[in-house]
Motif scaffolding. Sequence first.
Motif, PDB file in Angstrom:
ATOM      1  N   VAL A 198      -5.310 -14.908   8.409  1.00 16.29           N
ATOM      2  CA  VAL A 198      -4.221 -14.263   7.665  1.00 16.29           C
ATOM      3  C   VAL A 198      -4.794 -13.340   6.595  1.00 16.29           C
ATOM      4  O   VAL A 198      -4.324 -12.216   6.404  1.00 16.29           O
ATOM      5  CB  VAL A 198      -3.287 -15.320   7.041  1.00 16.29           C
ATOM      6  CG1 VAL A 198      -2.290 -14.666   6.078  1.00 16.29           C
ATOM      7  CG2 VAL A 198      -2.540 -16.078   8.139  1.00 16.29           C
ATOM      8  N   ASP A 199      -5.829 -13.802   5.904  1.00 15.78           N
ATOM      9  CA  ASP A 199      -6.461 -12.972   4.865  1.00 15.78           C
ATOM     10  C   ASP A 199      -7.005 -11.671   5.456  1.00 15.78           C
ATOM     11  O   ASP A 199      -6.874 -10.597   4.855  1.00 15.78           O
ATOM     12  CB  ASP A 199      -7.592 -13.747   4.188  1.00 15.78           C
ATOM     13  CG  ASP A 199      -7.078 -14.911   3.347  1.00 15.78           C
ATOM     14  OD1 ASP A 199      -5.890 -14.891   2.965  1.00 15.78           O
ATOM     15  OD2 ASP A 199      -7.869 -15.834   3.074  1.00 15.78           O
ATOM     16  N   VAL A 200      -7.628 -11.776   6.633  1.00 17.61           N
ATOM     17  CA  VAL A 200      -8.207 -10.583   7.258  1.00 17.61           C
ATOM     18  C   VAL A 200      -7.110  -9.634   7.740  1.00 17.61           C
ATOM     19  O   VAL A 200      -7.175  -8.412   7.496  1.00 17.61           O
ATOM     20  CB  VAL A 200      -9.121 -10.983   8.434  1.00 17.61           C
ATOM     21  CG1 VAL A 200      -9.574  -9.734   9.201  1.00 17.61           C
ATOM     22  CG2 VAL A 200     -10.343 -11.748   7.927  1.00 17.61           C
ATOM     23  N   ILE A 201      -6.093 -10.167   8.412  1.00 17.15           N
ATOM     24  CA  ILE A 201      -5.028  -9.315   8.937  1.00 17.15           C
ATOM     25  C   ILE A 201      -4.299  -8.597   7.798  1.00 17.15           C
ATOM     26  O   ILE A 201      -3.884  -7.430   7.943  1.00 17.15           O
ATOM     27  CB  ILE A 201      -4.036 -10.125   9.782  1.00 17.15           C
ATOM     28  CG1 ILE A 201      -4.744 -10.824  10.943  1.00 17.15           C
ATOM     29  CG2 ILE A 201      -2.923  -9.221  10.317  1.00 17.15           C
ATOM     30  CD1 ILE A 201      -5.401  -9.906  11.930  1.00 17.15           C
ATOM     31  N   GLN A 202      -4.146  -9.270   6.657  1.00 15.07           N
ATOM     32  CA  GLN A 202      -3.505  -8.630   5.514  1.00 15.07           C
ATOM     33  C   GLN A 202      -4.239  -7.363   5.105  1.00 15.07           C
ATOM     34  O   GLN A 202      -3.629  -6.376   4.678  1.00 15.07           O
ATOM     35  CB  GLN A 202      -3.444  -9.596   4.330  1.00 15.07           C
ATOM     36  CG  GLN A 202      -2.234 -10.497   4.345  1.00 15.07           C
ATOM     37  CD  GLN A 202      -2.075 -11.257   3.041  1.00 15.07           C
ATOM     38  OE1 GLN A 202      -2.383 -12.437   2.965  1.00 15.07           O
ATOM     39  NE2 GLN A 202      -1.605 -10.586   2.017  1.00 15.07           N
ATOM     40  N   GLN A 203      -5.569  -7.379   5.242  1.00 14.69           N
ATOM     41  CA  GLN A 203      -6.356  -6.206   4.864  1.00 14.69           C
ATOM     42  C   GLN A 203      -6.271  -5.088   5.895  1.00 14.69           C
ATOM     43  O   GLN A 203      -6.672  -3.954   5.609  1.00 14.69           O
ATOM     44  CB  GLN A 203      -7.811  -6.627   4.631  1.00 14.69           C
ATOM     45  CG  GLN A 203      -7.962  -7.609   3.464  1.00 14.69           C
ATOM     46  CD  GLN A 203      -9.405  -8.007   3.229  1.00 14.69           C
ATOM     47  OE1 GLN A 203     -10.230  -7.188   2.829  1.00 14.69           O
ATOM     48  NE2 GLN A 203      -9.710  -9.269   3.465  1.00 14.69           N
ATOM     49  N   LEU A 204      -5.743  -5.412   7.078  1.00  7.11           N
ATOM     50  CA  LEU A 204      -5.528  -4.381   8.092  1.00  7.11           C
ATOM     51  C   LEU A 204      -4.194  -3.660   7.901  1.00  7.11           C
ATOM     52  O   LEU A 204      -4.010  -2.535   8.382  1.00  7.11           O
ATOM     53  CB  LEU A 204      -5.545  -4.991   9.496  1.00  7.11           C
ATOM     54  CG  LEU A 204      -6.863  -5.557  10.035  1.00  7.11           C
ATOM     55  CD1 LEU A 204      -6.654  -6.121  11.422  1.00  7.11           C
ATOM     56  CD2 LEU A 204      -7.951  -4.495  10.063  1.00  7.11           C
ATOM     57  N   LEU A 205      -3.250  -4.303   7.202  1.00 11.34           N
ATOM     58  CA  LEU A 205      -1.901  -3.749   7.076  1.00 11.34           C
ATOM     59  C   LEU A 205      -1.875  -2.321   6.533  1.00 11.34           C
ATOM     60  O   LEU A 205      -1.108  -1.479   7.037  1.00 11.34           O
ATOM     61  CB  LEU A 205      -1.040  -4.661   6.201  1.00 11.34           C
ATOM     62  CG  LEU A 205      -0.685  -6.032   6.785  1.00 11.34           C
ATOM     63  CD1 LEU A 205       0.136  -6.827   5.771  1.00 11.34           C
ATOM     64  CD2 LEU A 205       0.075  -5.895   8.092  1.00 11.34           C
TER      65      LEU A 205
END
Length: 556
Positions: free
Chosen positions: A389-396
Amino acid sequence: MRDSGPTAAPQRAATSERRPLTILFADLAGSTAIAEKLDPEDWTVIVGKAFARLNTVAARYDGTVARLMGDGVLVFFGAPVAHEDDPERAVRCGLDMVREIEGEAHAHAGVSLKVRVGINTGPVVVGMVGTDVAREYTAMGDAVNIAARMQAAAPPGGVMITAATYRFVAPLVDATDAGPLELKGKAEPVHAYRVNALRAGGVSARGLGTEVHSTMIGRDAQLARLRDAFAIVRARQGRVASILGEPGIGKSRLLAELRAHVTTSDPSARWIEARCLSYGRTLPYHLVLDLVRSCIGVAATADEPEVRAALERQTKALFGDAWSDPYTYLGHLLSIQLDPEIRARVSALEFETVKRYVSSLIGMVRALTASGPVILACEDLHWADASSVDVIQQLLPLANELPLFIVATSRLDRESEGWRLISAVRDSFGDALIELRLEPLSGDDTRTLVANLLRVESLPQQTRDHILEKSEGNPFFVEEVIRMLIDRGAIVRQGERWVATAQVSDVEIPDTLQGLLLARIDRLTPESKRTLRVAAVIGRQFGVAMLERLLEAKTG
């Protein structure tokens, strides 16, 4: 429980309950012959280490180790806490147990161990049994005995399952049909399969297969919104969408329809799909790992050389001469074998490794959008792990500047880690977010779905009404009720028509749905579960006053 003295006979605990269970037996093959050659203390050490490995694998899939028996272990999947995919978890656990133990050589007499695994699924009664002196949580029923016989029939290093388990996992596994087996103590043969491996690209069974299918019903407006959003992405403006709803409501089907539209409307578009595992909440980066594998075009079952070759090929194609860094950090994330000097580079920057994972993944997504729109689909976010979740948030933020369409599906589980991502998307994109909440199908839509699936007008209206009642507007429930009727021969195909061959008024909840329902019930508080059990005795409809009186009576 009343004490009847020191010689009290075993009694069934009040908490005993009947439920479907998947039972796994595993034992060390040839242990008696090996033990004869070793000192008892040495053998005890070897068995202890083997048990530790087996128990760790069982815990990975949230199985309950019910008993350790000499050189074997008994594991329950579905009790005391059920999961909607317990047969799948058990099979994955069995295969991992074989890999963990197989070929493990020990210093003592060059011992090499193999494990045999047997699995069966069926109804049992589970609960505490015993006396005040000795009690244990166990399962009783013929399903347990059959699982033990499957283990005895399995070859060393093999996983043997019954047809009762196979029907839940058939699309997921590469298996050999072992045919009917004559088992000790069983009057009738039991059909068995030997599981060889997980099937590349296999996914859990949903729907009725290719013979019985329907166009998507009742979701035209939602699909139109997703198509419109993709048209905007093709114009090189990013978008984000979330598809929310209860299990079986049609989230995956809507995503599949979008994928079909993308594929036919824009050959340059790249579809990247990552799926969360139901047991993945404690597996760090498991969603990100699936995302990276999709980016480089390999399945989760791909072996290490295939993954390494695909990663090198893709990073060179996307980054040119600058391929080394993303290859290094994404390779480290994927746990592939790296050259010593590359591995040393990662170790020297260990405190920055996670940042490098993220920057390498962002670079890869950015490079992919250079040749066309990219759809990044994340399924089942309710099972996501915190690290992913932390990583995907940085892709947003990439959706604000690139032709990137991020689409996520999730159940309405606000306590899950994945819901953080849903909240983050709302905060970041506001009105630009496409949030689709799927509701149950209307009565008319459900009737249309049944008609499409069975393609027959002569099916008795009573049968249609029962399917409608049992499914309550849930497309997956509709399909599973129909599957059960077909499997039991209550409706059969005659040419192009389906006809009823038996009285179907007593439609039960299909086995495929019981795990799903039990998984939700098991998460309730004890008081809520007690209320539900009492309500179930009354029936589908009742007055609140009647329920309150019964609850008071039971409490008194």
